[in-house]
Design an enzyme around this catalytic site. Structure first.
Site, PDB file in Angstrom:
ATOM      1  N   THR A  28     -44.911  43.169  23.095  1.00 29.58           N
ATOM      2  CA  THR A  28     -45.573  42.518  21.962  1.00 29.58           C
ATOM      3  C   THR A  28     -44.541  41.757  21.123  1.00 29.58           C
ATOM      4  O   THR A  28     -43.374  42.153  21.040  1.00 29.58           O
ATOM      5  CB  THR A  28     -46.324  43.532  21.078  1.00 29.58           C
ATOM      6  OG1 THR A  28     -45.394  44.383  20.420  1.00 29.58           O
ATOM      7  CG2 THR A  28     -47.307  44.350  21.895  1.00 29.58           C
ATOM      8  N   GLY A  29     -44.999  40.663  20.528  1.00 30.22           N
ATOM      9  CA  GLY A  29     -44.108  39.876  19.667  1.00 30.22           C
ATOM     10  C   GLY A  29     -42.889  39.375  20.407  1.00 30.22           C
ATOM     11  O   GLY A  29     -41.758  39.543  19.941  1.00 30.22           O
ATOM     12  N   SER A  30     -43.112  38.727  21.553  1.00 30.59           N
ATOM     13  CA  SER A  30     -41.968  38.399  22.413  1.00 30.59           C
ATOM     14  C   SER A  30     -41.751  36.901  22.619  1.00 30.59           C
ATOM     15  O   SER A  30     -41.114  36.508  23.589  1.00 30.59           O
ATOM     16  CB  SER A  30     -42.113  39.116  23.761  1.00 30.59           C
ATOM     17  OG  SER A  30     -43.403  38.955  24.286  1.00 30.59           O
ATOM     18  N   THR A  31     -42.257  36.084  21.707  1.00 29.00           N
ATOM     19  CA  THR A  31     -41.965  34.655  21.832  1.00 29.00           C
ATOM     20  C   THR A  31     -40.646  34.293  21.155  1.00 29.00           C
ATOM     21  O   THR A  31     -40.155  33.176  21.316  1.00 29.00           O
ATOM     22  CB  THR A  31     -43.094  33.801  21.221  1.00 29.00           C
ATOM     23  OG1 THR A  31     -43.207  34.115  19.826  1.00 29.00           O
ATOM     24  CG2 THR A  31     -44.417  34.047  21.908  1.00 29.00           C
ATOM     25  N   GLY A  33     -36.871  36.096  18.916  1.00 22.94           N
ATOM     26  CA  GLY A  33     -36.102  37.245  18.424  1.00 22.94           C
ATOM     27  C   GLY A  33     -35.863  38.327  19.457  1.00 22.94           C
ATOM     28  O   GLY A  33     -35.652  38.071  20.652  1.00 22.94           O
ATOM     29  N   GLY A  35     -37.902  40.563  20.688  1.00 25.70           N
ATOM     30  CA  GLY A  35     -38.942  40.667  21.715  1.00 25.70           C
ATOM     31  C   GLY A  35     -38.686  39.713  22.868  1.00 25.70           C
ATOM     32  O   GLY A  35     -38.864  40.073  24.042  1.00 25.70           O
ATOM     33  N   SER A 154     -36.380  51.034  13.340  1.00 23.27           N
ATOM     34  CA  SER A 154     -35.309  50.384  12.588  1.00 23.27           C
ATOM     35  C   SER A 154     -34.407  51.446  11.975  1.00 23.27           C
ATOM     36  O   SER A 154     -34.861  52.564  11.678  1.00 23.27           O
ATOM     37  CB  SER A 154     -35.903  49.533  11.458  1.00 23.27           C
ATOM     38  OG  SER A 154     -34.902  49.157  10.546  1.00 23.27           O
ATOM     39  N   TYR A 167     -41.957  48.754   4.419  1.00 19.88           N
ATOM     40  CA  TYR A 167     -41.457  48.553   5.786  1.00 19.88           C
ATOM     41  C   TYR A 167     -40.857  49.853   6.322  1.00 19.88           C
ATOM     42  O   TYR A 167     -41.150  50.276   7.445  1.00 19.88           O
ATOM     43  CB  TYR A 167     -40.406  47.443   5.772  1.00 19.88           C
ATOM     44  CG  TYR A 167     -39.703  47.204   7.093  1.00 19.88           C
ATOM     45  CD1 TYR A 167     -40.366  46.601   8.151  1.00 19.88           C
ATOM     46  CD2 TYR A 167     -38.366  47.566   7.270  1.00 19.88           C
ATOM     47  CE1 TYR A 167     -39.720  46.363   9.361  1.00 19.88           C
ATOM     48  CE2 TYR A 167     -37.709  47.330   8.459  1.00 19.88           C
ATOM     49  CZ  TYR A 167     -38.381  46.735   9.510  1.00 19.88           C
ATOM     50  OH  TYR A 167     -37.733  46.502  10.704  1.00 19.88           O
TER      51      TYR A 167
END
Ligand SMILES: NC(=O)c1ccc[n+]([C@@H]2O[C@H](COP(=O)([O-])OP(=O)(O)OC[C@H]3O[C@@H](n4cnc5c(N)ncnc54)[C@H](OP(=O)(O)O)[C@@H]3O)[C@@H](O)[C@H]2O)c1
Length: 276
Positions: A28-31, A33, A35, A154, A167
């Site tokens: 997920t979120g791999s377009t 950074g 990911g 994190s 966060y």
């Protein structure tokens, strides 16, 4: 869900290199950074990767870049911060051997300013995306007696930043999910782990600019300032890169990492101190 006995004669064998050939990986979120780096690392190891992000154009660009640099991959634009987005992703890609819950949002906001709606949004994107997708993909992994679930937590799950309590809470919650889920699927061939990166060196000019206090700084000066600001407490005294995080992710998703589950692994240059 019935968890049957997992007994494999290959336990403890020493494969010579990481190969994820024949495995399907949803990241997920791999377009962009971290990911993107993980998607690239998994594709390099031979996995059939599904790239995800909310923006269709960014998904298409990432798919094209990975196809040109590494190997063909699939892409799926979906907001995994919603139940509908998770369902759409699962409907399009029904099975995964490797699930990397990387999509996460962060931002500085004072405790007294953040609204209930923002708390909920952070929880939905950073925690519920992982809960919903793990619930969807784990049964198939258990049936096949092999699977890897990896959460991007994190360093700030433990060392909560004063301006990012919202966060920090979500990243702490992922540690609970990791511990509990690892026990829930114990002895099935499926592992569940979390990576806790420290602040990661911005990989793009755009992200680096977010760190720039003085617009007269060059990119090199910006990165040097980032390291001074974030890493003086670390043993290595430099920040991690997205690729360094991806290297650990690829290992944890490999057959070689079969003996590691429920673990919270750092990529932070070796923090000298964590919690006060
Ligand atoms: N960067 C750091 O210093 C750092 C340090 C420790 C931990 N982490 C954790 O590592 C993970 C990755 O961080 P990063 O800095 O690489 O993030 P990033 O650069 O902000 O990642 C952006 C990626 O996530 C996608 N995305 C964002 N919200 C999404 C959603 N709701 N659904 C689907 N995709 C979504 C973006 O695509 P779209 O915009 O198209 O949706 C893009 O592909 C996060 O979980 C973060 O908390 C980061």
């Amino acid at each position: 869900m019935l968890i049957t006995n997992y007994m494999s004669s290959s336990r403890g064998a020493l494969p010579t290199k990481v190969s994820l050939s024949g495995k399907t990986a949803v990241v997920t979120g791999s377009t962009a950074g971290v990911g993107y780096a993980i998607a690239k690392g998994l594709a390099l190891a031979g996995a059939k990767v599904v790239v995800n992000g909310r923006k269709a154009l960014a998904v298409d660009e990432a798919v094209a870049k990975l196809a040109s640099d590494v190997a063909p991959v699939s892409g799926m634009a979906a907001d995994v911060g919603t139940a509908e987005g998770c369902a759409a992703l699962v409907a399009a890609h029904r099975s995964a051997d490797i699930l990397v819950i990387n999509a996460g949002i962060y931002g500085s906001q004072d405790f007294f300013d953040i609204t209930d709606a923002e708390w909920t949004r952070y929880f939905e994107v950073n925690v519920m995306s992982g809960v919903r997708l793990a619930r969807a993909y784990l049964p198939g992994m258990l049936q096949r007696y092999w699977g890897r679930v990896l959460f991007l937590s994190s360093e700030w799950a433990l060392d909560i930043p004063v301006d990012m309590i919202h966060y920090g809470l979500t990243k702490s919650a992922l540690l609970s999910v990791t511990h509990g889920l690892a026990k829930r699927v114990a002895s099935t061939g499926v592992t569940v782990n979390a990576i806790m990166p420290g602040p990661i060196l911005p990989s793009s000019e755009t992200r680096a600019q977010q760190e720039r206090k003085d617009l007269c700084l060059t990119m090199e000066e910006t990165l040097a300032a980032f390291e001074v600001k974030h890493r003086l407490r670390s043993t290595l005294q430099h920040t991690a890169t997205a690729d360094e995080v991806a290297n650990l992710a690829v290992y944890l998703c490999s057959a070689q990492a079969a003996g590691t589950t429920g673990e919270l692994l750092h990529v932070d240059g070796g923090l000298v101190e964590t919690m006060a």
